[in-house]
Each structure stands twice: as structure tokens, then as C-alpha cells.
Design a protein around this motif. Structure first.
Motif, PDB file in Angstrom:
ATOM      1  N   ASP A 207      -0.423   0.892   1.013  1.00  0.00           N
ATOM      2  CA  ASP A 207      -1.775   1.271   0.593  1.00  0.00           C
ATOM      3  C   ASP A 207      -1.745   2.119  -0.677  1.00  0.00           C
ATOM      4  N   GLN A 208      -0.723   2.975  -0.807  1.00  0.00           N
ATOM      5  CA  GLN A 208      -0.576   3.769  -2.029  1.00  0.00           C
ATOM      6  C   GLN A 208      -0.246   2.876  -3.218  1.00  0.00           C
ATOM      7  N   GLN A 209       0.591   1.867  -2.995  1.00  0.00           N
ATOM      8  CA  GLN A 209       0.993   0.970  -4.078  1.00  0.00           C
ATOM      9  C   GLN A 209      -0.167   0.102  -4.558  1.00  0.00           C
ATOM     10  N   GLU A 210      -0.983  -0.373  -3.614  1.00  0.00           N
ATOM     11  CA  GLU A 210      -2.121  -1.194  -4.003  1.00  0.00           C
ATOM     12  C   GLU A 210      -3.124  -0.377  -4.817  1.00  0.00           C
ATOM     13  N   GLY A 211      -3.342   0.874  -4.401  1.00  0.00           N
ATOM     14  CA  GLY A 211      -4.216   1.748  -5.172  1.00  0.00           C
ATOM     15  C   GLY A 211      -3.644   2.050  -6.549  1.00  0.00           C
ATOM     16  N   PHE A 212      -2.314   2.276  -6.597  1.00  0.00           N
ATOM     17  CA  PHE A 212      -1.649   2.593  -7.864  1.00  0.00           C
ATOM     18  C   PHE A 212      -1.727   1.416  -8.819  1.00  0.00           C
ATOM     19  N   LYS A 213      -1.564   0.210  -8.293  1.00  0.00           N
ATOM     20  CA  LYS A 213      -1.637  -0.990  -9.132  1.00  0.00           C
ATOM     21  C   LYS A 213      -2.999  -1.075  -9.819  1.00  0.00           C
ATOM     22  N   GLN A 214      -4.055  -0.716  -9.090  1.00  0.00           N
ATOM     23  CA  GLN A 214      -5.396  -0.722  -9.669  1.00  0.00           C
ATOM     24  C   GLN A 214      -5.537   0.361 -10.733  1.00  0.00           C
ATOM     25  N   HIS A 215      -5.013   1.572 -10.445  1.00  0.00           N
ATOM     26  CA  HIS A 215      -5.065   2.655 -11.438  1.00  0.00           C
ATOM     27  C   HIS A 215      -4.289   2.274 -12.704  1.00  0.00           C
ATOM     28  N   LEU A 216      -3.145   1.610 -12.523  1.00  0.00           N
ATOM     29  CA  LEU A 216      -2.339   1.192 -13.676  1.00  0.00           C
ATOM     30  C   LEU A 216      -3.089   0.157 -14.519  1.00  0.00           C
TER      31      LEU A 216
ATOM     32  N   GLU B  75      -6.306  -0.169 -14.809  1.00  0.00           N
ATOM     33  CA  GLU B  75      -7.374   0.539 -15.530  1.00  0.00           C
ATOM     34  C   GLU B  75      -6.830   1.298 -16.734  1.00  0.00           C
ATOM     35  N   ALA B  76      -5.529   1.669 -16.673  1.00  0.00           N
ATOM     36  CA  ALA B  76      -4.897   2.397 -17.786  1.00  0.00           C
ATOM     37  C   ALA B  76      -4.257   1.440 -18.798  1.00  0.00           C
ATOM     38  N   GLY B  77      -4.392   0.124 -18.568  1.00  0.00           N
ATOM     39  CA  GLY B  77      -3.866  -0.853 -19.517  1.00  0.00           C
ATOM     40  C   GLY B  77      -2.517  -1.437 -19.171  1.00  0.00           C
ATOM     41  N   PHE B  78      -1.982  -1.093 -18.003  1.00  0.00           N
ATOM     42  CA  PHE B  78      -0.702  -1.652 -17.562  1.00  0.00           C
ATOM     43  C   PHE B  78      -1.000  -2.751 -16.535  1.00  0.00           C
ATOM     44  N   ASN B  79      -1.075  -3.987 -17.015  1.00  0.00           N
ATOM     45  CA  ASN B  79      -1.557  -5.084 -16.183  1.00  0.00           C
ATOM     46  C   ASN B  79      -0.457  -5.868 -15.485  1.00  0.00           C
ATOM     47  N   ASN B  80       0.738  -5.889 -16.062  1.00  0.00           N
ATOM     48  CA  ASN B  80       1.808  -6.691 -15.461  1.00  0.00           C
ATOM     49  C   ASN B  80       2.597  -5.820 -14.496  1.00  0.00           C
ATOM     50  N   VAL B  81       2.065  -5.680 -13.291  1.00  0.00           N
ATOM     51  CA  VAL B  81       2.627  -4.791 -12.278  1.00  0.00           C
ATOM     52  C   VAL B  81       2.831  -5.579 -10.997  1.00  0.00           C
ATOM     53  N   GLU B  82       3.988  -5.401 -10.389  1.00  0.00           N
ATOM     54  CA  GLU B  82       4.307  -6.131  -9.153  1.00  0.00           C
ATOM     55  C   GLU B  82       4.793  -5.156  -8.087  1.00  0.00           C
ATOM     56  N   ILE B  83       4.263  -5.299  -6.879  1.00  0.00           N
ATOM     57  CA  ILE B  83       4.742  -4.529  -5.734  1.00  0.00           C
ATOM     58  C   ILE B  83       5.958  -5.251  -5.171  1.00  0.00           C
ATOM     59  N   VAL B  84       7.100  -4.573  -5.139  1.00  0.00           N
ATOM     60  CA  VAL B  84       8.346  -5.213  -4.714  1.00  0.00           C
ATOM     61  C   VAL B  84       8.337  -5.402  -3.194  1.00  0.00           C
ATOM     62  N   PRO B  85       8.497  -6.649  -2.719  1.00  0.00           N
ATOM     63  CA  PRO B  85       8.574  -6.884  -1.276  1.00  0.00           C
ATOM     64  C   PRO B  85       9.975  -6.550  -0.754  1.00  0.00           C
ATOM     65  N   PRO B  86      10.098  -6.183   0.516  1.00  0.00           N
ATOM     66  CA  PRO B  86      11.416  -5.866   1.054  1.00  0.00           C
ATOM     67  C   PRO B  86      12.277  -7.109   1.264  1.00  0.00           C
ATOM     68  N   ASP B  87      13.583  -6.937   1.023  1.00  0.00           N
ATOM     69  CA  ASP B  87      14.585  -7.959   1.357  1.00  0.00           C
ATOM     70  C   ASP B  87      14.292  -9.320   0.733  1.00  0.00           C
ATOM     71  N   THR B  88      13.726  -9.332  -0.450  1.00  0.00           N
ATOM     72  CA  THR B  88      13.387 -10.593  -1.128  1.00  0.00           C
ATOM     73  C   THR B  88      14.010 -10.590  -2.510  1.00  0.00           C
TER      74      THR B  88
END
Length: 474
Positions: A445-454, A456-469
Motif C-alpha cells: 500500500d505504501q508503494q502504490e501510494g509512492f508510485k502515484q506521488h512519483l 505527480e513529481a514527473g517520475f513516470n517509469n516506476v515499477e513495484i518489484v514483485p517477490p521471487d520474480t
């Protein structure tokens, strides 16, 4: 040449940081940390840790917290003999943390074994490693100071920059296939480990003068939260101390033994000198915190200007004053339970899952005169999280206790940057080559919120790393 990556921990969760990048058939690991949280679940995860040791060329250690270094002795125990790279201060801190973990595991095995025998139950649990494994792991650590380049393989160069999180913490700047004549053909990976905050006492601000990275592996512990500012945190600390002392109560502060304990001592010293809080006994009841404070004294290369001036120019000790007592023996620790308040007890473990703080909580949590002061992150399924969330009854060392003490939350002392501070840092560094930001070390939940904040700040190419993948860098 291909670069593939996989996270075996701290992916969509906070603890157990273990990130691997693979160059063809060779592996390099960033951190090798223990999972922390619900005891049984964490123990199973830690015991199931296994990798291809023959392919692992080196480990890069960003800092000495248990969730970043706690499984290094497991590698050693399984026969891996490669190099572990860390800053000099991180080497010393990690050695303390690993040894402390081994002793806690040994104590737990003895204590839980006795409990099981009393109940007539079978008990087969054994520690993951012992002190000999910790010594062996420490002997494999190669010290690399900040801002010094080192080839850790013929085609891999490492440079550490100050992360401003704890003593010795570092951003690991990894350059694959470095070629000064053709920098455009290099691949640059920046692993943040944990990012600290500006204007914290003792250590310097996070570094911003680094080579432009292609990929950033960015922590996200507080990706959707903002901390209280420093002035508000200090006012809260003053209020909590005054209110509890007026009731002649005890303030129990669960604290990580490294950085947080020293920072709290620094602030309490300051407030006592300024007569903003009453003079009361302050106990640091953690052998590791006492030992860590000694490590602080021998690493002035990590200090910010104010502490450097106190230590080196005026020969003052910010970590020792008349009201402060460091307890080391078990007898001294137990004696605190019989003493009357007011007093302040700073004790580890920071998440209330192990260590002497458990005994202080068991003795003091049901007394309404007392205060439990939460000053740091509490992982899911920990006792600290349950207290933080306001549960009226908690289980400590197998027994249930009613929570009658006042629970105070003061997040202005966090050693992790919040989302605004991380975005500010991103805007200060050179991102001219940046292709992607990978989010690690945070709950989803923190990462999804952070991705949105990023975004809005102009950092659009952001990926949440999945485990063991496993995935390949472009």
C-alpha cells in the motif's frame, strides 16, 4: 551481456532485504537480511533462504541493520567464502548486530526449550547460526570507504556514497562494464538501501553528488506517509517526558540499538541541558546499544559538523552525561523493574520482538502511570505494531497483558525519509540517464501510494518489484 534481477526479500514488504543482479551466469547480491515480523512465519522464511552459492561472486552490504545483514552468517554456515563489501563503520555495526542475533537465538532456544519441557511438549527448534558463524562472516567483509571506487569483478565497479540513514549506511553505486572512454555503454545501478533524512543529528545528510544512474532501486518504507517535522517532534518529546514524570511514571522507548538509541540520547542530553525536561534517570538498557555507542566513537568520518565539533574540537561526549546510565548486566536490567519512577528506559529490540524491552513491557505495560513511546517503524505482525495500533490486550513472552499504559506515537524520529523527502532527493541528484525506478523495501500500500506521488513529481517509469520474480533490465 544480459543483466537479470530478482528480489528474494523486501519486495512488497519491508524486511529481509535481499536483491540479486545476475550478469550472464554470475550473481551479485545487495544485502542479505533477516525477515522480521511474526515469529513463526519469519523463522520459516529465514530457514528457507537458499541460493546457488557457486554462482554468487560477492555480496554488497548497504548498512548494518538486521533486516539487511542478518542472514550473512547463514551464507557462511553453508560454505560460501566470497567477499562481502561494506563501509568500515558498517563492518563494525554488522558484526555487533550479527553477534547479538546469535546470542538472542541461543537464549530463545534455551528459554523456549524450558517452557516446552514444563508443558511436556517436544521442542526441536535450533538457532540458524552461532557466534562462530558470525565471526567467519565478519572476516569476509572487505572495507570500502565512501567515494572510493573498487572493482569487485573484472566488469563490475562499486562505489559507496553516504545514505544518511545510520552510521556507515551507503548508497551502492554499481557500474557494469565500466569504460571511461565509452560511458554510454555502461549500465549503472544505484541501490539506495535505506535513505536517511536531512538535518538529523550525528550523521551527514544523504549524498546527492553521484554519477547519473540508469536504474534506481529505491526504498519505500514511508512511500505514502509524511513525518512530523523536527520542531514538532521535539515539542512532543518534551510533552511526553514532562507529563509522565509528573505522574512519577516510567517511559519505555522500544528502540533500535543503532542510531535511534544514540539519537534519543543526543536529544535528551540537549533538552536536559536546556532545562526543557526535568532531570530524571535515563537508562539505555541494551548491551548492543552500549557497544554500538562505542563504535560511534571510533568513526568520526561519518559525523555531521555539529557532532564532529563536539567530539573533535571540544572533546565533549554527546552520548554520555550525568543523568545517563548504560546497563549491561542482566541483574542491572532486572533491577530497573523494582525501581520507582520517574525514569526513561531506552531498550531494544525496536519492533518489540526480542531483547530486554520485552521484559520491561511485561512489567510496565499494565500500569496507567507509564508511557510506551513509539519512535520508529513497526513491521506487520510484530508486538510493536500491535501496541502501535492500540490493541487493548497483547501477548508478551507467552502471557497476556492488558495495555493500560499510555501509548504515544512520535514519528518525527524516523531514520527513513518519507515520500516528500525522497522525491526532494531524487530531484537533487543527476537523473539525466534514468530509465526506471524500481520500488523495494516497502509494504504494497505504501508503494502504490509512492508510485502515484512519483508520477505527480514527473517520475513516470516506476515499477513495484514483485517477490521471487526474475526480470531482465532493458
Amino acid at each position: 551481456m544480459s543483466i537479470k534481477c530478482i528480489s528474494l526479500g523486501a519486495a512488497e514488504e519491508v524486511t529481509g532485504s535481499k536483491h540479486i543482479f545476475r550478469i550472464d551466469d554470475r550473481m551479485f547480491m545487495i544485502d542479505c537480511g533477516s525477515f522480521q515480523g511474526k515469529r513463526k512465519e519469519s523463522d520459516e522464511k529465514n530457514r528457507n533462504f537458499d541460493i546457488d552459492h557457486d554462482s554468487l561472486e560477492a555480496v554488497i552490504l548497504t548498512h548494518g541493520h538486521l533486516d539487511h545483514c542478518g542472514l550473512l552468517p547463514v551464507l557462511t554456515r553453508k560454505g560460501w567464502r566470497g567477499n562481502i563489501y561494506a563501509t568500515p563503520a558498517t563492518r563494525d555495526i554488522a558484526n555487533l548486530v550479527m553477534m547479538d542475533s546469535a546470542r538472542i537465538q541461543a537464549h530463545d532456544a534455551e528459554f523456549l526449550g524450558k517452557q516446552a519441557r514444563k508443558k511436556g511438549e517436544k521442542f526441536s527448534w535450533k538457532p540458524l547460526y552461532d557466534e562462530n558463524d558470525c565471526v567467519a562472516a565478519a572476516n569476509q567483509i572487505i572495507s570500502l570507504s565512501y567515494n572510493r571506487k573498487m572493482f569487485i569483478a573484472p566488469d563490475v565497479q562499486l562505489e559507496f556514497f553516504d545514505a544518511g540513514h545510520i552510521l556507515g549506511s551507503a548508497f551502492a553505486n554499481v557500474t557494469v562494464n565500466p569504460n571511461p572512454k565509452e560511458p554510454e555503454k555502461e549500465t549503472r545501478l544505484l541501490f539506495t538501501g535505506d535513505i536517511g533524512r536531512k538535518c538529523k543529528p550525528i550523521i551527514r545528510n544523504p549524498a546527492i553528488d553521484m554519477p547519473a544512474p540508469d536504474y534506481i532501486y529505491l526504498e519505500s518504507t514511508y512511500g505514502n506517509k509524511l513525518h512530523d517535522n523536527h520542531d514538532l517532534a521535539m515539542k512532543e518529546l518534551i510533552r511526553i517526558v514532562r507529563d509522565t514524570c509528573a505522574k512519577k511514571g516510567k517511559i519505555i522507548i522500544p528502540s533500535f540499538a543503532i542510531e535511534r538509541a544514540q539519537e534519543l540520547v543526543f536529544y535528551l542530553h540537549l533538552l536536559t541541558d536546556q532545562k526543557k525536561i526535568p532531570v530524571v534517570p535515563i537508562y539505555v538498557d541494551s548491551p548492543m546499544a552500549s557497544n554500538a555507542t562505542s563504535v560511534f566513537r571510533v568513526h568520526p568520518e561519518c559525523y555531521d559538523d555539529s557532532v564532529n565539533e563536539a567530539f573533535l574540537k571540544h572533546h565533549k561526549n554527546p552520548f554520555g552525561f550525568n543523568s545517563l546510565i548504560y546497563t549491561t548486566s542482566v541483574e542491572d536490567s532486572k533491577a530497573l523493574n523494582k525501581k520507582e519512577g520517574p525514569m526513561i528506559i531506552i531498550s531494544a529490540d525496536g519492533m518489540c520482538e526480542a531483547g530486554r524491552v520485552l521484559y520491561h513491557l511485561a512489567n510496565e505495560i499494565s500500569n496507567p502511570k507509564n508511557t510506551i513511546m513509539i519512535v520508529g517503524y513497526m513491521a506487520e505482525n510484530t508486538l510493536g505494531r500491535r501496541i502501535f495500533e492500540g490493541q487493548k490486550e497483547v501477548t508478551i513472552l507467552g502471557d497476556k497483558y492488558e495495555v493500560k499504559a499510555k501509548v504515544e506515537k512520535c514519528n518525527g524520529f524516523s531514520a527513513h525519509a518519507d515520500y516528500s523527502e525522497m522525491i526532494e532527493w531524487l530531484k537533487e541528484i543527476d537523473t539525466s540517464r534514468l530509465k526506471k525506478i524500481f520500488l523495494i523495501h516497502g509494504e504494497l500500500d505504501q508503494q502504490e501510494g509512492f508510485k502515484q506521488h512519483l508520477a505527480e513529481a514527473g517520475f513516470n517509469n516506476v515499477e513495484i518489484v514483485p517477490p521471487d520474480t526474475e526480470y531482465e533490465l532493458e
